[in-house]
Enzyme design. Structure first.
Site, PDB file in Angstrom:
ATOM      1  CD  GLU A  78      -2.531   1.399   2.821  1.00  0.00           C
ATOM      2  OE1 GLU A  78      -1.808   0.661   3.584  1.00  0.00           O
ATOM      3  OE2 GLU A  78      -3.681   1.731   2.850  1.00  0.00           O
ATOM      4  CE  LYS A 181      -6.874   1.245   4.245  1.00  0.00           C
ATOM      5  NZ  LYS A 181      -5.682   2.056   4.643  1.00  0.00           N
ATOM      6  CB  CYS A 214      -3.607  -1.244   5.254  1.00  0.00           C
ATOM      7  SG  CYS A 214      -2.376  -0.865   6.689  1.00  0.00           S
TER       8      CYS A 214
END
Ligand SMILES: *[C@@H]1O[C@H](CO)[C@@H](O)[C@H](O)[C@H]1NC(C)=O
Ligand SMILES: *[C@@H]1O[C@H](CO)[C@@H](O)[C@H](O)[C@H]1NC(C)=O
Ligand SMILES: *[C@@H]1O[C@H](CO)[C@@H](O)[C@H](O)[C@H]1NC(C)=O
Ligand SMILES: *[C@@H]1O[C@H](CO)[C@@H](O)[C@H](O)[C@H]1NC(C)=O
Ligand SMILES: *[C@@H]1O[C@H](CO)[C@@H](O)[C@H](O)[C@H]1NC(C)=O
Length: 521
Positions: A78, A181, A214
């Site tokens: 990321e 995300k 993440c």
């Protein structure tokens, strides 16, 4: 021939001797990228491209190295290309509009002229194509959205969404999926997508993979939704700041792979800071872990990891996987149709069961101390062996332990329990049992960050969890992961982790329970 290490490890009845046949393995790679800082302030497109080119050149080199080692899929971290800490406007030079692969089929490498302002997409696509591997990377996506007078519209007032985005390219360069995300971590530059995106892609060598980024790993959507749909392999670009002793990068990556019984291909960035630096990447299966975590003082550099791992996708494997005796028996007693580790299984492990013990462990005085911003209730382990309990309300952790203070012999350990909602690094409901090495010799240091320990401990740690989602980890000195010797979940929610014969000193042993159903209460 077995090309990956089978660690002696059992889950309930299933002594894991599940061995894929020779051709049901594939070679995975992840690259921990040392972030290249860019010039400060908003950059022109040209300046942003010049900054990103430095990382793309490294991506190209690393993809070639991975391909030489046979990698079929390569994951980059990321924020690896542009970095982080942008504002909504300062990131603008870095943004590209990524076409939706569900709407159109596009190979940016072979058809670069189809969309303007897509230099990064074109280069990533060509890196995949030249090296003949599936490539997963993270970049910043700009999607214009219709400005609406409707106040419930999720379109921002400037008429554009900006998404933290994963892109996946097939080995010929075709853009196969993009994923926005869901769970942002204080990222001012980006928007949360209007709906959680549950995205998977198919590969010819290992079947289906799911995608997340993440902080997503801590939440129900998209992560648990993917796992509960039977996705057993996840690609995971991350830019994770270590928060020991519970949320170290490799510690939680390992814990998630074990708890969910999935393969996790985790690529982190490398970024040293005084506190909470980023490092720690790995290729994890329920049976093995190939990982890297920089040590304090190591040169700041990238790291490529390559490992051969078994295919876990049940659909892809079809009938082609040989199973051995014992596994059949285990499957017949479990509801694990998908192999999801969250399925409850009957307990077969009661020889040391605390509830069958003749008497309760003696009362030990508790104290409070903060661990990763939460107020844990602790008891000290002040003998060389014994049994202790500690509760937070009705949630109780039980420990049987035997340890051998090493070296200076001056290490303090404590058992902590926490049941509640974490509200500092976002909002998430937890039930946690953890044995920690305290950072100093005062009880107030229990729960603080510590990276090293000399004392080894044999233990059985158990909690009465109100959730099926419990992630186990054993972290030894200097960022070494140990595979818990035995893990088990009982139908009533009790989860037990047993471990002995440690190779290094114990930093933390943890059962990290996520109460997803309470997150919004
Ligand atoms: C790309 O930009 C050029 C110059 O602004 C323009 O002429 C062309 O139509 C654009 N192409 C596409 C596909 O949008
Ligand atoms: C984990 O998955 C393997 C197969 O990949 C299966 O044999 C095993 O039973 C699963 N374990 C749990 C706890 O579901
Ligand atoms: C451990 O703590 C208990 C409770 O405070 C105390 O009674 C006991 O003496 C301590 N044992 C040692 C070896 O310090
Ligand atoms: C759990 O611990 C917290 C402190 O961390 C405390 O405020 C809370 O009252 C405890 N809950 C119960 C039910 O004991
Ligand atoms: C731990 O080590 C001892 C002594 O070497 C050995 O007897 C025992 O079997 C080992 N236990 C496990 C679970 O490996």
């Amino acid at each position: 021939m077995l090309l990956f290490v089978v660690v002696s490890f059992s889950i309930t009845l299933a002594v894991v001797h599940t061995r894929p046949v020779v051709d049901s393995t594939y070679v995975a790679a992840v690259y921990e990228h040392n972030l290249i800082p860019g010039p400060l302030g908003p950059l022109s497109r040209l300046a942003a491209l010049q900054h990103m080119q430095k990382s793309l050149d490294i991506y190209e080199e690393q993809a070639a190295r991975a391909a030489q080692q046979g990698a079929q899929i390569l994951v980059f971290p990321e924020d690896g290309i542009q970095g982080f800490d942008f504002s909504r406007s300062s990131i603008s030079g870095y943004l590209e509009t990524i076409p939706d692969p569900q709407q159109e089929s596009w190979n940016p490498c072979t058809e670069p002229g189809r969309h303007n302002n897509t230099e990064v997409l074109q280069q990533l696509s060509c890196i995949a194509r030249r090296n003949n591997l599936y490539l997963v990377a993270n970049m910043a996506d700009l999607q214009p959205c219709p400005l609406q007078t409707d106040p419930s519209s999720s379109c921002p007032s400037d008429g554009r969404w900006q998404f933290n985005t994963n892109v996946v390219f097939r080995s010929d360069g075709l853009l196969v999926v993009r994923y926005h995300k869901q769970n942002l971590f204080f990222e001012e530059a980006f928007d949360t997508p209007p709906q959680p995106e549950i995205i998977t892609f198919e590969t010819p060598f290992a079947g289906r993979f799911g995608i997340m980024i993440c902080f997503d790993i801590l939440f129900h959507d998209p992560t648990i939704t993917l796992v509960e749909k039977g996705v057993r392999q996840l690609v995971y670009p991350t830019a994770w700041f270590n928060h020991l002793p519970l949320l170290g990068s490799i510690q939680f990556q390992r814990a998630f792979s074990l708890g969910a019984n999935v393969t996790l291909l985790a690529a982190n960035i490398r970024k040293d800071k005084l506190t909470h630096g980023s490092t720690g990447s790995g290729i994890y299966t329920p049976f093995s872990a190939t990982y890297y975590h920089a040590q304090r003082g190591d040169p700041e550099e990238g790291r490529l990891l390559v490992a051969r791992v078994p295919v876990l996708d049940p659909l892809w494997m079809g009938q082609s996987v040989a199973t051995e005796e014992g596994v059949v028996r285990a499957e017949s007693t479990s509801s694990a149709a998908t192999g999801s580790g969250f399925c409850q299984q009957e307990s077969s492990f009661d020889s040391h069961h605390p509830e069958t013990a003749s008497s309760d462990p003696p009362f030990s005085p508790t104290f409070f101390s903060t661990m990763v911003y939460d107020h844990f209730t602790f008891v000290l382990l002040n003998k060389t062996e014994g049994e202790v309990n500690v509760c937070n309300g009705t949630f109780c952790c039980h420990l049987q332990y035997r340890w051998s203070p090493q070296g200076s012999g001056k290490e303090l350990y404590a058992l902590g329990a926490f049941a509640g909602t974490h509200t500092t690094l976002g909002r998430f409901a937890l039930q946690v049992c953890a044995i920690v090495r305290c950072a100093g010799l005062d009880v107030s240091s229990c729960g603080q960050e510590v990276e090293e320990a000399e004392s080894k401990m044999d233990f059985l740690l158990e909690g009465n969890f109100g959730t099926r989602y419990v992630y186990p980890s054993v972290l030894a000195s200097k960022f070494v992961l140990e595979q818990p010797e035995h893990l088990e979940r009982a139908a009533d929610g009790r989860v037990t982790m047993k471990h002995s014969n440690m190779s290094g000193g114990l930093v933390t042993a943890c059962l990290y329970g996520r109460m997803y159903h309470l997150d919004n209460e």
